[in-house]
Design an enzyme around this catalytic site. Sequence first.
Site, PDB file in Angstrom:
ATOM      1  N   GLU A  94       0.831  -1.208   0.000  1.00  0.00           N
ATOM      2  CA  GLU A  94       0.000   0.000   0.000  1.00  0.00           C
ATOM      3  C   GLU A  94       0.865   1.257   0.000  1.00  0.00           C
ATOM      4  O   GLU A  94       0.554   2.230  -0.676  1.00  0.00           O
ATOM      5  CB  GLU A  94      -0.892   0.025   1.253  1.00  0.00           C
ATOM      6  CG  GLU A  94      -2.124  -0.815   1.165  1.00  0.00           C
ATOM      7  CD  GLU A  94      -3.165  -0.200   0.255  1.00  0.00           C
ATOM      8  OE1 GLU A  94      -2.892  -0.081  -0.956  1.00  0.00           O
ATOM      9  OE2 GLU A  94      -4.257   0.123   0.736  1.00  0.00           O
ATOM     10  N   THR A 110      -4.506   7.527  -5.435  1.00  0.00           N
ATOM     11  CA  THR A 110      -4.521   7.766  -3.990  1.00  0.00           C
ATOM     12  C   THR A 110      -3.424   8.762  -3.599  1.00  0.00           C
ATOM     13  O   THR A 110      -3.629   9.645  -2.770  1.00  0.00           O
ATOM     14  CB  THR A 110      -4.330   6.435  -3.238  1.00  0.00           C
ATOM     15  OG1 THR A 110      -5.396   5.578  -3.600  1.00  0.00           O
ATOM     16  CG2 THR A 110      -4.354   6.635  -1.734  1.00  0.00           C
TER      17      THR A 110
HETATM   18  N1  HSE Z   1      -7.434   5.970   3.800  1.00  0.00           N
HETATM   19  C1  HSE Z   1      -6.875   5.975   2.496  1.00  0.00           C
HETATM   20  C2  HSE Z   1      -7.105   7.343   1.861  1.00  0.00           C
HETATM   21  C3  HSE Z   1      -7.531   4.914   1.682  1.00  0.00           C
HETATM   22  O1  HSE Z   1      -8.238   7.815   1.918  1.00  0.00           O
HETATM   23  O2  HSE Z   1      -6.173   7.949   1.341  1.00  0.00           O
HETATM   24  C4  HSE Z   1      -7.071   4.816   0.269  1.00  0.00           C
HETATM   25  O3  HSE Z   1      -7.873   3.868  -0.406  1.00  0.00           O
END
Ligand code: HSE
Length: 308
Positions: A128, A181
């Site tokens: 991630e 992201t």
């Molecule tokens: N919590 C993370 C964000 C999740 O919102 O950046 C990404 O899928």
Amino acid sequence: MKYIKIFSPGSVANVSCGFDVLGFCLDNIGDEMLISKTKAPGIRISKITGQDLPMEVKKNVAGVAAKAMLKYHPVKFGFEIEIHKKIKPGSGIGSSAASAAGVVFGINELIGKPFSNHELIRFAMEGEALASGSYHADNVAPVLMGGFTLVRSIKPIDVIKLPYPSELRAIVLHPKIELRTMHAREILKDKVSLEKAISQWGNLAAFISALYTKDFDLMSRSLVDEIVEPVRSLLIPEFETIKKAVIKEGALGFGISGSGPSVYALAKGSKNGNRIAYKMKSIINQLGIDFDIYISKINNQGIKIISD
Ligand code: HSE
């Protein structure tokens, strides 16, 4: 066991009130992976279908997660990984999490399960971090543990699996525009006012309480995000229009799925879920944007082994 085939599901992170800490696992959208043991040590990504992603181990989230795991638990043999992507990267439905969690789950099975799924979260999180530039476990945790999860801490990993009412349905609309992201995180302010922080932790605590007590009214009052949604929603076409319409249609809440551009709603029961999905579809159709839509139960199992 020489090889394993798995289904690694999508997930909805943040769930409005829990930025970076709350998430749930979806039922009917996910990637498939085939992981085989090889005599030669090391990791090789042999095939990726469905998306154009790097095959080079250190540039691929699955490769990075697998390496992190094997660094901690070295073995004499190696692994070959096939990834069949059904979740589009940059969709907000946990595409990188599905790859990262899937690979560590699969390898763990092939090496006799030295780790619990809770322990695997830290390795998956390395994947991630490659995708988003920072560490967060709110997608990999529900994928590995199933259901709804709360990430109390990532250093060390401390994740709590939460109960939820079985009638809960998620409707996820993916407008087919890409939102990375990394970019969706860069635009966030790094300071939050005390007033907003108070409102956010009040809502998060209340939502969790509502999951335990199955209090749908309280759930509905708590699905609020005063911190991240006002910034990110500007990147999503007609976010406010869709939100107003689905809340009017009886959704318990509506917000951005992960970092977007997908949006999600929660509903009590399939009938409401279908009606809300229909409403979302009709609005997005008018905008002329291509989309996918999913109505899903909460997936309490998380990743599944697929038998041949
Ligand atoms: N919590 C993370 C964000 C999740 O919102 O950046 C990404 O899928």
